[in-house]
Design a protein around this motif. Structure first.
Motif, PDB file in Angstrom:
ATOM      1  N   ILE A  72       0.854  -1.177   0.000  1.00 36.84           N
ATOM      2  CA  ILE A  72       0.000   0.000   0.000  1.00 36.84           C
ATOM      3  C   ILE A  72       0.893   1.231   0.000  1.00 36.84           C
ATOM      4  O   ILE A  72       1.705   1.428   0.913  1.00 36.84           O
ATOM      5  N   ASN A  73       0.749   2.023  -1.048  1.00 35.48           N
ATOM      6  CA  ASN A  73       1.544   3.243  -1.197  1.00 35.48           C
ATOM      7  C   ASN A  73       0.780   4.428  -0.617  1.00 35.48           C
ATOM      8  O   ASN A  73      -0.432   4.538  -0.817  1.00 35.48           O
ATOM      9  N   PRO A  74       1.480   5.333   0.070  1.00 36.45           N
ATOM     10  CA  PRO A  74       0.794   6.471   0.697  1.00 36.45           C
ATOM     11  C   PRO A  74       0.462   7.577  -0.308  1.00 36.45           C
ATOM     12  O   PRO A  74       0.982   8.680  -0.254  1.00 36.45           O
ATOM     13  N   VAL A  75      -0.416   7.231  -1.253  1.00 33.93           N
ATOM     14  CA  VAL A  75      -0.834   8.169  -2.289  1.00 33.93           C
ATOM     15  C   VAL A  75      -2.345   8.001  -2.484  1.00 33.93           C
ATOM     16  O   VAL A  75      -2.819   6.880  -2.643  1.00 33.93           O
ATOM     17  N   VAL A  76      -3.074   9.094  -2.475  1.00 32.11           N
ATOM     18  CA  VAL A  76      -4.506   9.046  -2.751  1.00 32.11           C
ATOM     19  C   VAL A  76      -4.693   9.417  -4.216  1.00 32.11           C
ATOM     20  O   VAL A  76      -4.359  10.518  -4.634  1.00 32.11           O
ATOM     21  N   LEU A  77      -5.188   8.468  -4.998  1.00 29.33           N
ATOM     22  CA  LEU A  77      -5.376   8.705  -6.425  1.00 29.33           C
ATOM     23  C   LEU A  77      -6.740   9.287  -6.745  1.00 29.33           C
ATOM     24  O   LEU A  77      -6.902  10.010  -7.708  1.00 29.33           O
ATOM     25  N   GLY A  78      -7.739   8.916  -5.972  1.00 27.74           N
ATOM     26  CA  GLY A  78      -9.086   9.434  -6.219  1.00 27.74           C
ATOM     27  C   GLY A  78      -9.883   8.625  -7.213  1.00 27.74           C
ATOM     28  O   GLY A  78     -11.094   8.679  -7.239  1.00 27.74           O
ATOM     29  N   SER A  79      -9.204   7.876  -8.061  1.00 27.66           N
ATOM     30  CA  SER A  79      -9.900   7.016  -9.006  1.00 27.66           C
ATOM     31  C   SER A  79      -8.922   5.950  -9.471  1.00 27.66           C
ATOM     32  O   SER A  79      -7.747   5.981  -9.151  1.00 27.66           O
ATOM     33  N   GLY A  80      -9.434   5.006 -10.210  1.00 24.84           N
ATOM     34  CA  GLY A  80      -8.585   3.939 -10.721  1.00 24.84           C
ATOM     35  C   GLY A  80      -9.281   2.601 -10.620  1.00 24.84           C
ATOM     36  O   GLY A  80     -10.433   2.500 -10.204  1.00 24.84           O
ATOM     37  N   LYS A  81      -8.578   1.584 -10.998  1.00 22.72           N
ATOM     38  CA  LYS A  81      -9.115   0.230 -11.002  1.00 22.72           C
ATOM     39  C   LYS A  81      -9.060  -0.351  -9.588  1.00 22.72           C
ATOM     40  O   LYS A  81      -8.053  -0.225  -8.900  1.00 22.72           O
ATOM     41  N   ARG A  82     -10.140  -0.974  -9.185  1.00 22.49           N
ATOM     42  CA  ARG A  82     -10.205  -1.611  -7.865  1.00 22.49           C
ATOM     43  C   ARG A  82      -9.548  -2.978  -7.922  1.00 22.49           C
ATOM     44  O   ARG A  82      -9.647  -3.682  -8.929  1.00 22.49           O
ATOM     45  N   LEU A  83      -8.895  -3.364  -6.835  1.00 23.94           N
ATOM     46  CA  LEU A  83      -8.326  -4.702  -6.749  1.00 23.94           C
ATOM     47  C   LEU A  83      -9.451  -5.729  -6.688  1.00 23.94           C
ATOM     48  O   LEU A  83      -9.426  -6.739  -7.378  1.00 23.94           O
ATOM     49  N   PHE A  84     -10.454  -5.453  -5.876  1.00 24.27           N
ATOM     50  CA  PHE A  84     -11.596  -6.357  -5.753  1.00 24.27           C
ATOM     51  C   PHE A  84     -12.840  -5.605  -6.202  1.00 24.27           C
ATOM     52  O   PHE A  84     -13.245  -4.629  -5.586  1.00 24.27           O
ATOM     53  N   GLU A  85     -13.429  -6.065  -7.297  1.00 20.04           N
ATOM     54  CA  GLU A  85     -14.592  -5.400  -7.871  1.00 20.04           C
ATOM     55  C   GLU A  85     -15.842  -5.694  -7.059  1.00 20.04           C
ATOM     56  O   GLU A  85     -15.899  -6.660  -6.294  1.00 20.04           O
ATOM     57  N   ARG A  86     -16.861  -4.876  -7.270  1.00 24.41           N
ATOM     58  CA  ARG A  86     -18.161  -5.131  -6.641  1.00 24.41           C
ATOM     59  C   ARG A  86     -18.631  -6.520  -7.045  1.00 24.41           C
ATOM     60  O   ARG A  86     -18.450  -6.930  -8.186  1.00 24.41           O
ATOM     61  N   GLY A  87     -19.240  -7.219  -6.115  1.00 23.04           N
ATOM     62  CA  GLY A  87     -19.742  -8.555  -6.407  1.00 23.04           C
ATOM     63  C   GLY A  87     -18.726  -9.650  -6.139  1.00 23.04           C
ATOM     64  O   GLY A  87     -19.055 -10.824  -6.250  1.00 23.04           O
ATOM     65  N   THR A  88     -17.494  -9.280  -5.784  1.00 23.46           N
ATOM     66  CA  THR A  88     -16.487 -10.290  -5.450  1.00 23.46           C
ATOM     67  C   THR A  88     -16.917 -10.978  -4.166  1.00 23.46           C
ATOM     68  O   THR A  88     -17.294 -10.313  -3.194  1.00 23.46           O
ATOM     69  N   ALA A  89     -16.885 -12.295  -4.155  1.00 22.48           N
ATOM     70  CA  ALA A  89     -17.278 -13.051  -2.971  1.00 22.48           C
ATOM     71  C   ALA A  89     -16.368 -12.711  -1.804  1.00 22.48           C
ATOM     72  O   ALA A  89     -15.170 -12.479  -1.975  1.00 22.48           O
ATOM     73  N   GLN A  90     -16.950 -12.680  -0.621  1.00 21.33           N
ATOM     74  CA  GLN A  90     -16.186 -12.381   0.581  1.00 21.33           C
ATOM     75  C   GLN A  90     -15.174 -13.495   0.837  1.00 21.33           C
ATOM     76  O   GLN A  90     -15.492 -14.679   0.708  1.00 21.33           O
ATOM     77  N   ALA A  91     -13.963 -13.108   1.185  1.00 20.51           N
ATOM     78  CA  ALA A  91     -12.896 -14.061   1.502  1.00 20.51           C
ATOM     79  C   ALA A  91     -12.188 -13.554   2.748  1.00 20.51           C
ATOM     80  O   ALA A  91     -11.317 -12.691   2.660  1.00 20.51           O
ATOM     81  N   PRO A  92     -12.582 -14.050   3.929  1.00 18.25           N
ATOM     82  CA  PRO A  92     -11.947 -13.581   5.164  1.00 18.25           C
ATOM     83  C   PRO A  92     -10.444 -13.863   5.152  1.00 18.25           C
ATOM     84  O   PRO A  92     -10.010 -14.959   4.774  1.00 18.25           O
ATOM     85  N   LEU A  93      -9.670 -12.863   5.533  1.00 16.16           N
ATOM     86  CA  LEU A  93      -8.215 -12.979   5.537  1.00 16.16           C
ATOM     87  C   LEU A  93      -7.684 -12.770   6.945  1.00 16.16           C
ATOM     88  O   LEU A  93      -8.312 -12.109   7.771  1.00 16.16           O
ATOM     89  N   GLU A  94      -6.497 -13.317   7.206  1.00 17.53           N
ATOM     90  CA  GLU A  94      -5.819 -13.035   8.465  1.00 17.53           C
ATOM     91  C   GLU A  94      -4.439 -12.469   8.146  1.00 17.53           C
ATOM     92  O   GLU A  94      -3.760 -12.944   7.239  1.00 17.53           O
ATOM     93  N   LEU A  95      -4.074 -11.430   8.872  1.00 20.72           N
ATOM     94  CA  LEU A  95      -2.783 -10.787   8.694  1.00 20.72           C
ATOM     95  C   LEU A  95      -1.716 -11.668   9.335  1.00 20.72           C
ATOM     96  O   LEU A  95      -1.821 -12.033  10.502  1.00 20.72           O
ATOM     97  N   VAL A  96      -0.693 -12.036   8.569  1.00 21.71           N
ATOM     98  CA  VAL A  96       0.380 -12.883   9.107  1.00 21.71           C
ATOM     99  C   VAL A  96       1.717 -12.158   9.176  1.00 21.71           C
ATOM    100  O   VAL A  96       2.629 -12.602   9.861  1.00 21.71           O
ATOM    101  N   ALA A  97       1.841 -11.018   8.486  1.00 19.02           N
ATOM    102  CA  ALA A  97       3.075 -10.229   8.555  1.00 19.02           C
ATOM    103  C   ALA A  97       2.799  -8.832   8.039  1.00 19.02           C
ATOM    104  O   ALA A  97       1.923  -8.621   7.200  1.00 19.02           O
ATOM    105  N   SER A  98       3.556  -7.875   8.574  1.00 20.16           N
ATOM    106  CA  SER A  98       3.481  -6.509   8.067  1.00 20.16           C
ATOM    107  C   SER A  98       4.842  -5.848   8.224  1.00 20.16           C
ATOM    108  O   SER A  98       5.615  -6.201   9.111  1.00 20.16           O
ATOM    109  N   GLU A  99       5.109  -4.918   7.337  1.00 18.99           N
ATOM    110  CA  GLU A  99       6.366  -4.188   7.359  1.00 18.99           C
ATOM    111  C   GLU A  99       6.112  -2.808   6.775  1.00 18.99           C
ATOM    112  O   GLU A  99       5.380  -2.671   5.802  1.00 18.99           O
ATOM    113  N   THR A 100       6.697  -1.803   7.385  1.00 20.88           N
ATOM    114  CA  THR A 100       6.604  -0.444   6.860  1.00 20.88           C
ATOM    115  C   THR A 100       7.992  -0.036   6.391  1.00 20.88           C
ATOM    116  O   THR A 100       8.965  -0.132   7.135  1.00 20.88           O
ATOM    117  N   PHE A 101       8.079   0.411   5.153  1.00 18.89           N
ATOM    118  CA  PHE A 101       9.343   0.868   4.597  1.00 18.89           C
ATOM    119  C   PHE A 101       9.549   2.350   4.911  1.00 18.89           C
ATOM    120  O   PHE A 101       8.586   3.060   5.221  1.00 18.89           O
TER     121      PHE A 101
END
Length: 115
Positions: A72-101
């Protein structure tokens, strides 16, 4: 770096190409999910997807994604293509690692949550 990437096997999925010419590349067919499933059965290293949200959505739907590594880049674009489109089935996720550069980029690794 180019020599390393050129030496690795690469698999492409396309709705427009009939062949690929990049060294060590293979174009997967229309039943790419089945072919990816077979690739996952082979011994070896991880399979990575770079730059194709459509392919990620398709493979996630088929249950073929083990981890999602999202940067995730710290930039607000305001528009663009979504990673997950409307109608995408829910897929619960669990965070296993994170790192901030130092640039402020957040690198998150998720796996599908177990019930």
């Amino acid at each position: 770096m180019a020599a390393v990437i050129n030496g690795l096997p690469k698999y492409g999925v396309s709705t427009t190409l009939n062949e690929v010419t990049w060294q060590n590349s293979t174009l997967l067919g229309a039943d790419f999910a089945s072919e990816v499933s077979k690739l996952k059965q082979r011994p070896g290293k991880d399979i990575s997807i770079s730059g194709s949200a459509t392919l990620v959505r398709s493979l996630l739907h088929e249950g073929l994604i083990d981890e999602l590594r999202l940067m995730i880049n710290p930039v607000v674009l305001g528009s663009g293509k979504r990673l997950f489109e409307r109608g995408t089935a829910q897929a619960p996720l669990e965070l296993v690692a994170s790192e901030t550069f130092g640039t402020g980029v957040l690198n998150l690794t998720h796996r599908q949550a177990r019930d």
